[in-house]
Design an enzyme around this catalytic site. Sequence first.
Site: not given
Length: 324
Positions: A198, A247, A317
């Site tokens: 990420r 998320s 995230e």
Amino acid sequence: MSMEQPDDVWNWDDGMAPDCEVEEAWAADIPSAGIRGTITPNAPLAKLVWFKAGGKADWLFEPADLDDLRTFLNQLSPDVPVMALGLGSNMIVRDGGVPGVVVKLGKSFADVTIDDETCVVRCGAGAHGILVASAARDCGVAGLEFMRGIPGTVGGFVRMNGGAYGREVSDVLIDCDVIMPGGSLVTLPVEDLRYSYRHSALPAGAVVVSARFQGEPGDPAEIGREMDRIAQAREESQPLRSKTGGSTFKNPEGHKAWKLIDEAGCRGLAVGGAQVSEKHTNFLINTGDATSADIEGLGEEVKRRVYENSGIELHWEIQRVGRP
């Protein structure tokens, strides 16, 4: 080309709102000559992000096309921060708003073209993941089905190495076209992005405008079935019909963030109008009137409780941008 690894907090002003002199200086530096797109001062951003919370952009620029975006960024003072905004699905816009210019790419950046012989899929940065996967399916190109499960646009998941259901962008990206801070247009091969989980090495202020992905020959019916499976799995496991940001935390190595959160007793935990989803504990939701401070504060409390319970530190995230 040297590029720095970005933080998971994009904050250009050390948490302080700029004073009037700085805002006036930026106003003087916002170009308008020859610009065909829309420039909006003090633009509300809450309606543009999935959480439906947060402050305003000092300036919102919606370019008419690539040439218009290049003209604008070439004229823009390097002192003015720039942030690209896609669907706003993985982002907390803080209540104090976003300094500088937010760039929102529209339909002229949402094209998808496919080379049937090489299975190369070329996408504008404004194309939604569902559109990319569907266009590839219709042309019998496999390998991009996972994009059906990414709630965002190409620009966002190229920057963040978006992924879902066992694959991520770094597995299929060939290269991307990026306007760098200062206005130069460059093509960066996947190796230059130095992808990790990420994260990419793209600096703050760089705007992805297009990307090329490598697919492989496949059967449209089988591709469609896999996309349907992904869609059903998302529907069953995630609070898709809530105001959420996707998320919240990265999965620590060897662990699932949702399980750590659940074990720490955070299911249903609330701060103000923000709540940990009962359906999927790695999702935070706005129950109706949450501020961005509520949402971010809830995330920090979840982090604290997880660390206290397991000794494992969670890392955001979701991107958190702007002034508190």
